[in-house]
Design an enzyme around this catalytic site. Structure first.
Site, PDB file in Angstrom:
ATOM      1  N   ASP A 371       0.746  -1.257  -0.003  1.00 39.88           N
ATOM      2  CA  ASP A 371       0.251  -0.007  -0.226  1.00 39.88           C
ATOM      3  C   ASP A 371       0.787   1.310  -0.049  1.00 39.88           C
ATOM      4  O   ASP A 371       2.095   1.015  -0.096  1.00 39.88           O
ATOM      5  CB  ASP A 371      -0.949  -0.064   1.207  1.00 39.88           C
ATOM      6  N   ASP A 373       1.640   4.445   2.362  1.00 38.29           N
ATOM      7  CA  ASP A 373       1.029   5.231   3.805  1.00 38.29           C
ATOM      8  C   ASP A 373       1.557   6.582   3.841  1.00 38.29           C
ATOM      9  O   ASP A 373       2.686   7.067   3.238  1.00 38.29           O
ATOM     10  CB  ASP A 373       1.985   4.596   4.730  1.00 38.29           C
ATOM     11  N   ASP A 488      -3.213   4.353   2.647  1.00 36.04           N
ATOM     12  CA  ASP A 488      -3.460   4.884   3.979  1.00 36.04           C
ATOM     13  C   ASP A 488      -3.326   6.520   4.281  1.00 36.04           C
ATOM     14  O   ASP A 488      -1.994   6.566   4.126  1.00 36.04           O
ATOM     15  CB  ASP A 488      -2.639   4.206   5.108  1.00 36.04           C
TER      16      ASP A 488
HETATM   17  N1  CTP Z   1       0.855   1.066  11.606  1.00 32.05           N
HETATM   18  C1  CTP Z   1       0.319   1.506  12.696  1.00 32.05           C
HETATM   19  N2  CTP Z   1      -1.006   1.332  12.931  1.00 32.05           N
HETATM   20  C2  CTP Z   1      -1.814   0.745  11.924  1.00 32.05           C
HETATM   21  C3  CTP Z   1      -1.218   0.124  10.682  1.00 32.05           C
HETATM   22  C4  CTP Z   1      -0.002   0.298  10.538  1.00 32.05           C
HETATM   23  O1  CTP Z   1       0.830   2.188  13.428  1.00 32.05           O
HETATM   24  N3  CTP Z   1      -3.167   0.434  12.321  1.00 32.05           N
HETATM   25  C5  CTP Z   1       2.202   1.401  11.281  1.00 32.05           C
HETATM   26  C6  CTP Z   1       3.109   0.014  11.471  1.00 32.05           C
HETATM   27  O2  CTP Z   1       4.140   0.176  12.427  1.00 32.05           O
HETATM   28  C7  CTP Z   1       3.704  -0.274  10.219  1.00 32.05           C
HETATM   29  C8  CTP Z   1       3.684   0.948   9.391  1.00 32.05           C
HETATM   30  O3  CTP Z   1       2.677   1.775  10.072  1.00 32.05           O
HETATM   31  O4  CTP Z   1       5.117  -0.404  10.566  1.00 32.05           O
HETATM   32  C9  CTP Z   1       3.283   0.646   7.992  1.00 32.05           C
HETATM   33  O5  CTP Z   1       2.138  -0.193   7.835  1.00 32.05           O
HETATM   34  P1  CTP Z   1       1.966  -1.129   6.684  1.00 32.05           P
HETATM   35  O6  CTP Z   1       1.354  -0.572   5.234  1.00 32.05           O
HETATM   36  O7  CTP Z   1       1.273  -2.245   7.206  1.00 32.05           O
HETATM   37  O8  CTP Z   1       3.525  -1.867   6.355  1.00 32.05           O
HETATM   38  P2  CTP Z   1       4.484  -1.229   5.510  1.00 32.05           P
HETATM   39  O9  CTP Z   1       6.026  -1.685   6.505  1.00 32.05           O
HETATM   40  O10 CTP Z   1       4.531  -0.054   5.004  1.00 32.05           O
HETATM   41  O11 CTP Z   1       4.820  -2.775   4.316  1.00 32.05           O
HETATM   42  P3  CTP Z   1       4.222  -2.660   2.859  1.00 32.05           P
HETATM   43  O12 CTP Z   1       5.242  -2.276   2.099  1.00 32.05           O
HETATM   44  O13 CTP Z   1       3.659  -4.129   2.751  1.00 32.05           O
HETATM   45  O14 CTP Z   1       3.155  -1.729   2.956  1.00 32.05           O
HETATM   46 MN    MN Z   2      -0.419   0.956   5.455  1.00 35.71          MN
HETATM   47 MN    MN Z   3       2.802   0.432   3.715  1.00 34.78          MN
END
Ligand code: CTP
Ligand code: MN
Ligand code: MN
Length: 564
Positions: A371, A373, A488
């Site tokens: 995703d 962020d 997000d």
């Molecule tokens: N996070 C959080 N609260 C949430 C979701 C996520 O604090 N409800 C934080 C987590 O610590 C996570 C970061 O936001 O490390 C990013 O989350 P995520 O997108 O799920 O993981 P990524 O590390 O970005 O991995 P990806 O590349 O798969 O998106």
């Molecule tokens: Mn995320």
């Molecule tokens: Mn992410």
């Protein structure tokens, strides 16, 4: 590339530093140089092999290490235990009364710093495991408590006493590398030299997560993470000596892979129908383990069966299922950059000074993600309130958004006991991204790259990524001219921005260990909103991530080294 032997003499390095076995094996126990100091290492949470390794290391350096607790022990050293736990243990195992106890109860930090210095250091208050007496005289919470001071001065600080030989093509250099059991004290870049093992351990961690077995999930995740941080490829079991966070089960897995190339337990899991099905269902946006398990028990196996069934889906799951194909394709760095630009333009229509930051995996320099962020803030605190609704409404009417679910801010003042979830206003969404825009930005990047004549490495690198990115885009393409992408959006008030940025950059394990370190080593409570010092009873404000690491007494770790 063939592996070079890890132990080798070379020019330019004093022979004495490489002539010994770097792990201290089979080396004669050194003469006792500091007889007045007697060390007892508590095995609990340290593990027997690490205890043995540390014992040998200390003895080699002239320290007196006792196998049993006795009166001649002056320093009781433990790792990841509270003072109360150690006292309870000594009482239970050795019958030592806590009132007549005279030795210093110290954290592993005292031990490793002393090893680094080559002599027993003075016990500072930050080394001590603290004991808090309740009004009734019983022992309440006990934690080691550090001063707000950096744990180590340089990068060669040792936390565990493990000494590695770094082997490069040109030379062999002896370097001391820090291996802490806390991921936030390790530097973990994306390049992983132990993928064979970490991929297997990841499968075991996933399987444990799907069985809702939190303890096992953590054990395998930690083992995988510690291997990711190693500066060399593990080629034999001896390479793992003295390394923390590797349990019996994980070591067994590594051993089997070293011997057979694969691990039968992992192979079986990969073939397991329940594992495959739950992985498939939890890959749908909005579906957690409990729901996936329920569907599995109802006899559902595939996405088509799910579509054809009459199970009730939430709005989020419906969108997740509808766009599943696109959402399963990795998000590229270019797509992430483009989405950031789109959001920036949208928020600036309403509030020009708003700041948008790419966080999550892309901030850790990942090339692909699941995703995008984005963290949004405004220098004038309060201005950010209500912004997300306006922006999402506008983008929806512009046809830029396929799905959006806004959660309001549920932050009830600063909490001393933060949960694992944050309370920011946020929007979990699915964007409709025009492929043409992605291609345009891609070409722009390419031409910019061409103009960087002379910087060859960079050009080659980018070309490789571009090719991979295009393959991904083609795979997800179909006939439509857009791609669904999970985004997000998180809104943070300016005064909490640094904490939000640290909390949303990840990785998941790095975040978990930051909070664990804050709690156990500093008696502080860390969240994505704030840091609370439980002893001084105050919140510690921070304007930057560097400020937060400083409050915690940790060496700063940049995002690219947080891929724990
Ligand atoms: N996070 C959080 N609260 C949430 C979701 C996520 O604090 N409800 C934080 C987590 O610590 C996570 C970061 O936001 O490390 C990013 O989350 P995520 O997108 O799920 O993981 P990524 O590390 O970005 O991995 P990806 O590349 O798969 O998106
Ligand atoms: Mn995320
Ligand atoms: Mn992410």
């Amino acid at each position: 590339m063939a592996l070079l032997p890890r132990k080798k003499r070379c020019k330019g390095i004093p022979t004495s530093t490489v002539s010994q076995d770097h792990l201290g094996r089979n080396s004669p126990v050194g003469e006792v140089k500091f007889g007045e100091v007697g060390i007892f290492l508590v095995e609990r949470r340290m593990g027997s092999s690490r205890r043995r390794f540390l014992t040998e290391l200390a003895r080699k350096k002239g320290f007196r290490v006792e196998e049993q607790m006795s009166e001649s022990v002056t320093h009781v050293v433990s790792e990841n235990n509270t003072g109360k736990e150690v006292l309870d243990l000594l009482e239970k195992r050795n019958g030592i009364s806590r009132t007549g106890f005279t030795a210093a109860l110290v954290d592993i930090a005292w031990f490793t710093e002393s090893m680094g210095a080559g002599r027993p250091l003075e016990v500072e208050s930050r080394h001590q495991l603290q004991i808090v007496l309740t009004p009734h005289g019983s022992i309440a919470g006990v934690f080691s408590r550090g001063k707000k001071k950096s744990v180590g001065e340089g990068r060669n600080q040792i936390y565990s006493g493990v000494v590695f030989l770094h082997v490069t093509r040109e030379a062999v250099a002896v370097t001391e590398v820090s291996i802490s059991s806390y991921a936030c004290q390790r530097r973990t870049v994306l390049k992983n030299k132990n993928r064979l093992f970490t991929e297997a351990l990841k499968v075991l961690a996933e399987a444990a997560e799907l069985n809702e077995s939190e303890g096992r999930y953590l054990a395998f995740s930690k083992a995988s993470s510690i291997l990711k941080s190693l500066p060399y490829t593990v080629t034999k079991m001896e390479d793992l000596q003295g390394i923390p966070s590797l349990g019996v089960h994980s070591r067994k897995v590594i051993k089997e892979i070293l011997e057979d190339g694969t691990c039968s337990e992992v192979e079986n899991i990969l073939q397991n129908e329940r594992y495959q099905t739950l992985k498939r269902f939890t890959s749908i946006f909005g579906v957690g383990v409990k729901t996936a398990d329920k569907w599995y028990r109802e006899g559902l196996r595939t996405l088509d069966e799910l579509r054809a069934s009459n199970v009730k889906l939430t709005r989020e799951q419906e969108a997740g299922l509808l766009y599943h194909n696109d959402l399963s394709a990795p998000v590229t760095r270019t797509e992430a950059d483009l989405i950031k630009q789109i959001v920036e333009r949208a928020v600036h229509k309403f509030l020009p000074a708003t700041v948008v930051t790419l966080t999550g995996g892309f901030r850790r320099e990942k090339e692909f993600g699941h995703d995008v962020d984005l963290l949004i803030t405004h220098p004038e605190e309060g201005k950010e309130e209500g912004l997300i609704c306006q922006v999402i409404n506008w983008m929806t009417t512009e046809g830029l958004i396929l799905y959006g679910d806004i959660t309001g801010n549920s932050y009830k003042g600063r909490s001393k006991d933060p949960g694992i979830f944050d309370h920011f206003e946020k929007c979990l969404s699915i964007f409709k991204l025009k492929k043409e825009l992605v291609n345009n930005l891609e070409s722009e990047k390419l031409s910019h790259c061409d103009s960087l004549a002379g910087d060859k490495t960079r050009g080659i690198d980018l070309a490789d990524h571009t090719e991979a990115a295009q393959q991904v885009t083609v795979a997800a393409a179909g006939s439509k001219d857009w791609k669904a992408v999970r985004v997000d959006l998180v809104i943070a008030p300016y005064s909490q921005y640094a904490y939000a940025l640290l909390g949303w950059t990840g990785s998941r394990l790095f975040e978990r260990d930051l909070r664990r370190y804050a709690k156990h080593s500093k008696n502080m409570s860390l969240s994505s909103h704030s840091l609370f010092d439980n002893e001084q009873n105050i919140f510690l404000p921070a304007a930057t991530e560097e400020g937060i690491f400083a409050h915690l007494g940790l060496e700063y770790i940049p995002p690219r080294e947080r891929n724990a």
